[in-house]
Design a protein around this motif. Structure first.
Motif, PDB file in Angstrom:
ATOM      1  N   TYR A  46      -5.537  10.701  -9.295  1.00 14.49           N
ATOM      2  CA  TYR A  46      -6.089   9.729 -10.242  1.00 14.49           C
ATOM      3  C   TYR A  46      -6.735  10.426 -11.434  1.00 14.49           C
ATOM      4  CZ  TYR A  46      -9.089   6.243 -12.343  1.00 14.49           C
ATOM      5  OH  TYR A  46      -9.708   5.434 -13.255  1.00 14.49           O
ATOM      6  N   TYR A  84      -5.499  11.071  -3.313  1.00 11.62           N
ATOM      7  CA  TYR A  84      -5.519   9.979  -4.299  1.00 11.62           C
ATOM      8  C   TYR A  84      -6.474  10.300  -5.444  1.00 11.62           C
ATOM      9  CZ  TYR A  84      -6.485   5.485  -6.435  1.00 11.62           C
ATOM     10  OH  TYR A  84      -6.655   4.484  -7.359  1.00 11.62           O
ATOM     11  N   ILE A  92       0.670   3.449   0.049  1.00 12.06           N
ATOM     12  CA  ILE A  92      -0.461   2.778  -0.601  1.00 12.06           C
ATOM     13  C   ILE A  92      -0.231   1.276  -0.588  1.00 12.06           C
ATOM     14  CG2 ILE A  92      -1.747   2.425  -2.748  1.00 12.06           C
ATOM     15  CD1 ILE A  92      -1.226   5.259  -3.541  1.00 12.06           C
ATOM     16  N   GLU A  93      -1.253   0.550  -0.203  1.00 13.33           N
ATOM     17  CA  GLU A  93      -1.259  -0.909  -0.347  1.00 13.33           C
ATOM     18  C   GLU A  93      -2.264  -1.246  -1.442  1.00 13.33           C
ATOM     19  OE1 GLU A  93      -2.127  -2.878   3.315  1.00 13.33           O
ATOM     20  OE2 GLU A  93      -0.199  -2.338   4.250  1.00 13.33           O
ATOM     21  N   TRP A  94      -1.796  -1.890  -2.508  1.00  9.68           N
ATOM     22  CA  TRP A  94      -2.645  -2.195  -3.660  1.00  9.68           C
ATOM     23  C   TRP A  94      -3.192  -3.617  -3.573  1.00  9.68           C
ATOM     24  CZ3 TRP A  94      -3.709   1.657  -7.084  1.00  9.68           C
ATOM     25  CH2 TRP A  94      -2.840   2.756  -7.106  1.00  9.68           C
ATOM     26  N   SER A  95      -4.437  -3.780  -3.979  1.00 12.57           N
ATOM     27  CA  SER A  95      -5.049  -5.107  -4.119  1.00 12.57           C
ATOM     28  C   SER A  95      -5.705  -5.155  -5.492  1.00 12.57           C
ATOM     29  CB  SER A  95      -6.116  -5.352  -3.040  1.00 12.57           C
ATOM     30  OG  SER A  95      -5.545  -5.309  -1.748  1.00 12.57           O
ATOM     31  N   THR A  96      -5.499  -6.243  -6.217  1.00  7.13           N
ATOM     32  CA  THR A  96      -6.037  -6.363  -7.573  1.00  7.13           C
ATOM     33  C   THR A  96      -7.248  -7.286  -7.583  1.00  7.13           C
ATOM     34  OG1 THR A  96      -3.817  -6.048  -8.486  1.00  7.13           O
ATOM     35  CG2 THR A  96      -5.493  -6.924  -9.963  1.00  7.13           C
ATOM     36  N   ASP A 116      -7.821  -2.245  -7.157  1.00  5.55           N
ATOM     37  CA  ASP A 116      -7.519  -1.944  -8.554  1.00  5.55           C
ATOM     38  C   ASP A 116      -7.951  -3.104  -9.438  1.00  5.55           C
ATOM     39  OD1 ASP A 116      -6.572  -0.339 -10.574  1.00  5.55           O
ATOM     40  OD2 ASP A 116      -4.455  -0.792 -10.234  1.00  5.55           O
ATOM     41  N   LYS A 125      -3.214   1.939 -10.711  1.00  8.30           N
ATOM     42  CA  LYS A 125      -1.782   1.900 -10.444  1.00  8.30           C
ATOM     43  C   LYS A 125      -0.980   2.110 -11.716  1.00  8.30           C
ATOM     44  CE  LYS A 125       1.877  -0.882  -8.330  1.00  8.30           C
ATOM     45  NZ  LYS A 125       2.241  -2.198  -7.731  1.00  8.30           N
ATOM     46  N   LYS A 153      -5.461   1.873   1.463  1.00  7.05           N
ATOM     47  CA  LYS A 153      -5.635   0.574   0.809  1.00  7.05           C
ATOM     48  C   LYS A 153      -6.504   0.761  -0.428  1.00  7.05           C
ATOM     49  CE  LYS A 153      -5.208  -1.896   5.203  1.00  7.05           C
ATOM     50  NZ  LYS A 153      -5.858  -2.831   6.160  1.00  7.05           N
ATOM     51  N   VAL A 154      -5.911   0.532  -1.589  1.00  2.00           N
ATOM     52  CA  VAL A 154      -6.577   0.830  -2.860  1.00  2.00           C
ATOM     53  C   VAL A 154      -6.870  -0.453  -3.630  1.00  2.00           C
ATOM     54  CG1 VAL A 154      -6.462   2.094  -5.039  1.00  2.00           C
ATOM     55  CG2 VAL A 154      -5.404   3.052  -2.975  1.00  2.00           C
ATOM     56  N   GLY A 157     -11.531   2.356  -4.445  1.00  7.04           N
ATOM     57  CA  GLY A 157     -11.185   1.636  -5.665  1.00  7.04           C
ATOM     58  C   GLY A 157     -12.111   2.015  -6.799  1.00  7.04           C
TER      59      GLY A 157
END
Length: 307
Positions: free
Chosen positions: A224, A220, A47-51, A25, A31, A22-23, A70
């Motif tokens: 990155y 990751y 990957i599950e992205w959260s902004t 961003d 991303k 769980k990343v 993050g």
């Protein structure tokens, strides 16, 4: 002393196919650059992205276990540490600080930092821009108590700034470039000579204690920082991808790209000392209630892999 306890990064009890990383961003962040560099195509973990709008809420989520890792600027980890958040900086980069700016409107009568005394400044609380405001004011013999800080996230701050509801706005790229090009903002001061320019990948303690997630975090981080190198050597290509991902005008994205170029650096005594000095400045300003020991919120287990 660096915090290094916990599970070894090589330990893996959970099959890669079952691991979900769980990343957290930010706008036009990890991303975007990983996708543009082609480094997500064969990523072995889901990957599950959260902004997030800025670093502080991202780190709150990391501390709570809502995300695993993050990216943030130099100040959010200090505020998180002051709140005894369950997080640790696991990777670092350093870039130019020209885009870390205090902006005023083109027609503003404010000409120097000293002119900010008694004025309103929009800034995201606990963000890298908050740190820059503190250091910029201090250099001019002022404190944050000599101004009124309006704690606003970037989108709300942009509206307040363009509508003349605040006298100045402290922010970072791509918002700086956007305000300069679309709102004719004028730079009153930048972070040059003041800000250390560090950015961090920060992981939650819960994720660091998870044997299955450690290899995913390591992979990751490696990708990155490879993507950062790619972006620095493919600036026009990166700006096009960034523009497409965020909806920013290409010219705004290119301006932001051309004055950045963050690159991976080692988490060492020099970095920790610089962050400690920033933390101490917040304590002296009485923005933070007590002393923060930044070294306790660092985990170097991935440094060998990132070298």
């Amino acid at each position: 002393m660096l915090f290094t306890t916990g599970c070894a990064a090589t330990a893996q009890d959970t099959p890669a196919a079952e691991v979900v990383l769980k990343v957290g961003d930010q706008k036009g962040g990890a991303k975007s650059v990983l996708t543009a560099a082609g480094l997500l195509n064969d990523f072995p973990y889901k990957i599950e992205w959260s902004t997030f709008t800025s670093g502080p809420p991202l780190l709150e989520a990391a501390s709570a276990g809502a995300i695993d890792v993050g990216g943030v600027g130099n100040t959010p980890p200090i505020f998180a540490a002051a709140a005894n958040a369950k997080i640790a900086a696991v990777g670092a980069s350093q870039g130019q600080v020209e885009a870390d700016a205090i902006l005023v409107q083109e027609s503003s009568p404010l000409k120097t930092v000293a002119d900010l005394k008694g004025k309103n400044i929009a800034v995201a609380k606990g963000s890298s821009a908050h740190g820059q405001v503190l250091l910029t004011l201090r250099k001019a013999g002022l404190t944050t108590k000599d101004v009124t800080l309006n704690f606003l996230q970037p989108s709300d701050a942009y509206s307040a700034f363009t509508q003349g509801k605040v006298d100045a706005w402290a922010v970072w790229d791509p918002y700086t470039a956007q305000a300069q090009q679309e709102a004719k903002a004028r730079v009153l001061a930048t972070g040059e000579g003041l800000s250390n320019g560090y950015g961090f990948q920060v992981a939650g303690r819960k994720a660091l204690d998870d044997k299955g997630k450690n290899p995913a975090i390591k992979e990751y981080l490696i990708r990155y920082y490879k993507a950062q190198k790619w972006a620095d050597t493919h600036r026009e290509e990166w700006a096009k991808a960034w523009s497409a991902e965020t909806g920013l005008k290409y010219e705004v994205a290119l301006a932001a790209v051309n004055r950045n170029g963050d690159q991976a650096v080692k988490i060492d005594d020099r970095l920790i000392k610089s962050e400690q000095e920033l933390a101490d400045a917040f304590t002296e300003d009485r923005t933070l209630p007590g002393k923060v020991d930044f070294a306790k919120f660092v985990d170097t287990r991935f440094q060998g892999d990132l070298a």
